[in-house]
Design an enzyme around this catalytic site. Structure first.
Site, short mmCIF file in Angstrom:
data_model
loop_
_atom_site.label_atom_id
_atom_site.label_comp_id
_atom_site.label_asym_id
_atom_site.label_seq_id
_atom_site.Cartn_x
_atom_site.Cartn_y
_atom_site.Cartn_z
N GLY A 124 0.70 -1.33 0.10
CA GLY A 124 0.19 -0.12 -0.02
C GLY A 124 0.94 1.20 -0.03
N GLU B 140 1.09 -1.33 -4.85
CA GLU B 140 -0.43 -0.47 -4.68
C GLU B 140 -1.33 -1.07 -5.39
OE1 GLU B 140 -3.15 2.13 -3.84
OE2 GLU B 140 -1.15 2.31 -2.77
N ILE B 141 -2.69 -0.99 -5.21
CA ILE B 141 -4.09 -1.57 -5.77
C ILE B 141 -4.62 -0.37 -6.73
CG2 ILE B 141 -5.52 -0.83 -4.12
CD1 ILE B 141 -6.92 -3.63 -4.45
N ASN C 182 -3.32 -6.57 -6.10
CA ASN C 182 -3.93 -6.90 -4.90
C ASN C 182 -3.32 -7.99 -4.23
OD1 ASN C 182 -5.57 -7.50 -2.74
ND2 ASN C 182 -7.53 -7.94 -4.09
N CYS D 127 1.96 0.86 6.33
CA CYS D 127 1.98 2.15 7.07
C CYS D 127 0.50 2.50 6.75
CB CYS D 127 2.90 3.04 6.22
SG CYS D 127 4.66 2.82 6.34
N ASP E 42 -5.85 0.53 6.38
CA ASP E 42 -7.38 0.63 6.51
C ASP E 42 -7.82 0.04 7.57
OD1 ASP E 42 -10.04 1.42 6.38
OD2 ASP E 42 -9.90 1.57 4.29
#
Length: 214
Positions: free
Chosen positions: A115, A138-139, A176, A196, A199
């Protein structure tokens, strides 16, 4: 007077649409002529204009973040079919797209930034850990492209300054991580993983979306 007003309105709309077209594609067009036959059997020519889209940022240019804004949250449980991933870790060659100036043995990532967002930590880790191979994951598509362009621009800047090694050990991958992480990396091949500000997904129904649970 009504006809004059209508003509003025039509001209204004035409000028507005032309301005919008020039803003989108920079005004560059390819003009092509196509031969057609009319109902009477006579050959006629038809000229058409095809707009040529230009990228916001070219490789080697430092991207501007305002063009790559994206929603902060993304559902990792949906849209999984849009990602390309290897069947097994041995199927991927990291030197082709990610680390072209590293050897095949060195190119396998050893430090992950899961992420990575806009790549602040990913790029800093490349400076702090020159002997490691850094990969940001990263998605979000627009954010991943921003980081990729940023790394390419930094590499070219350093090469122009005579530094051939800095930022050659870092790259970014859109995937993903919750679903496909084991497809990319062999067992015991990673030294560090950074998560880091993941969510938290406070709602109970969203707990399966957590990438880390304690």
């Amino acid at each position: 007077m009504a006809d004059a007003a209508a003509n003025t309105s039509g001209n204004t709309k035409s000028e507005t649409s032309e301005k919008k077209r020039k803003f989108v594609d920079g005004g560059d067009t390819n003009v092509s002529t196509m031969a057609t036959n009319d109902p009477g059997g006579k050959a006629t020519s038809k000229t058409s204009e095809v707009a040529v889209a230009t990228p916001i940022t070219c490789d080697g240019e430092m991207p501007q973040k305002r063009f790559y804004r994206s929603r902060a949250h993304c559902n990792p449980l949906s849209h999984n079919d849009t990602f390309d991933y290897p069947t097994r870790p041995s199927d991927i060659d990291w030197t082709k797209e990610h680390y072209p100036n590293l050897t095949k043995e060195r190119s396998c990532p050893t430090v992950l930034d899961i992420g990575c967002g806009y790549g602040g930590l990913t790029i800093t880790l490349a400076e702090l850990l020159p002997k490691e191979t850094i990969l940001g994951m990263e998605i979000r598509a627009k954010v991943t492209e921003y980081v990729r362009l940023r790394i390419v621009a930094l590499r070219q800047q350093q090469m122009q300054e005579g530094n051939q090694q800095l930022y050659q050990n870092t790259s970014v991958l859109r995937t993903n991580s919750m679903k496909f992480l084991p497809n990319f990396f062999p067992k015991a091949s990673l030294n560090k993983l950074f998560f880091c500000f993941p969510d938290p997904h406070f709602k109970r129904k969203n707990h399966p979306r957590r990438i880390i649970s304690t």
